[in-house]
Design a protein around this motif. Structure first.
Motif, PDB file in Angstrom:
ATOM      1  N   ARG A   1       2.081   1.800  -3.655  1.00 16.10           N
ATOM      2  CA  ARG A   1       1.019   2.284  -4.542  1.00 16.10           C
ATOM      3  C   ARG A   1       0.713   3.753  -4.288  1.00 16.10           C
ATOM      4  O   ARG A   1       0.481   4.524  -5.227  1.00 16.10           O
ATOM      5  CB  ARG A   1      -0.261   1.452  -4.355  1.00 16.10           C
ATOM      6  N   GLU A   2       0.697   4.154  -3.024  1.00 14.36           N
ATOM      7  CA  GLU A   2       0.409   5.554  -2.706  1.00 14.36           C
ATOM      8  C   GLU A   2       1.486   6.477  -3.267  1.00 14.36           C
ATOM      9  O   GLU A   2       1.186   7.548  -3.809  1.00 14.36           O
ATOM     10  CB  GLU A   2       0.307   5.732  -1.184  1.00 14.36           C
TER      11      GLU A   2
ATOM     12  N   GLN B   1       0.817  -1.219   0.000  1.00 16.59           N
ATOM     13  CA  GLN B   1       0.000   0.000   0.000  1.00 16.59           C
ATOM     14  C   GLN B   1       0.847   1.264   0.000  1.00 16.59           C
ATOM     15  O   GLN B   1       0.465   2.279  -0.623  1.00 16.59           O
ATOM     16  CB  GLN B   1      -0.961   0.011   1.201  1.00 16.59           C
TER      17      GLN B   1
END
Length: 217
Positions: free
Chosen positions: A122-123, A119
């Protein structure tokens, strides 16, 4: 296959490297950086690590200094955003990266892959594309337990010497990671060999990237 060079030996090239964690840039694009420097490109690098505190911050700075030895200029910024919670801190991370944009005008941006399973990664990818809208962006890959390696479409061949130097520096500077079963020579060399096979690299090794858009002149 005809190659498209980022820069020829003796030419200037400015690169912004963005990594969520202290070893991400080195794993994903360390060979590319080492190879550009070794080829004689006049490299100016701004190296940004978004999550590294305590010992990992020290590792990040020491590793960046080693990978960037021989570059024409380098700047290393290390932040301490909370590991594994980047989506919750998106606004603050965006402001941090916008400050970087106000100070840096890179020819190329290296960042995480859009389809990375982590995560934080991806951010960082989403914010990179949101903030650096008029840049050549290369998305690097990080091997991990998730089995999320994608199908890359851009390759940077590595010499055997550059690959060995990359692996040597990874093991030298990231003592906190050596206990992980994936952090070893076989992982890094194996992936580089696979990517080298895919692009028929002269010395059999390469790093791979996702190139979503480019302007061909």
């Amino acid at each position: 296959m005809r190659g498209l060079r980022l820069a020829h030996p003796g030419e200037e090239l400015s690169i912004l490297c963005v990594g969520a964690h202290s070893d991400d840039i080195e794993i994903g694009a360390g060979g590319t950086i080492l190879g550009l420097i070794a080829s004689g490109v006049k490299l100016d690098v701004h190296w940004c690590v978004l999550s590294a505190d305590g010992q990992r911050s020290a590792e990040a700075r020491a590793s960046a200094e080693a990978f960037l030895e021989g570059s024409r200029s380098s700047t290393v910024d290390v932040a301490d955003f909370e590991d594994s919670y980047f989506p919750a801190h998106s606004r603050s991370i965006k402001q941090w990266l916008m400050d970087v944009r106000s100070r840096v005008h890179p020819d190329v941006v290296l960042t995480h892959a859009r389809l990375d399973a982590h995560q934080d990664h991806r951010e960082v990818n989403q914010l990179t594309w949101n903030i650096f809208r008029d840049h050549l962006v290369l998305e690097y890959e990080i091997p991990k337990w998730d089995g999320d390696l994608c199908q890359p479409n851009a390759y940077v061949p590595l010499t055997a010497a550059v690959l060995e130097r990359k692996i040597e520096l990874l093991h030298e500077h990231f003592g906190t990671q050596r206990s992980k079963d994936w952090f070893d020579r076989e992982t890094f060399a194996g992936l580089a060999r696979l990517r080298g096979m895919e692009c028929r690299a002269p010395e059999h090794f390469a790093e791979a990237f996702t190139l979503r858009k480019a302007k061909i002149l």
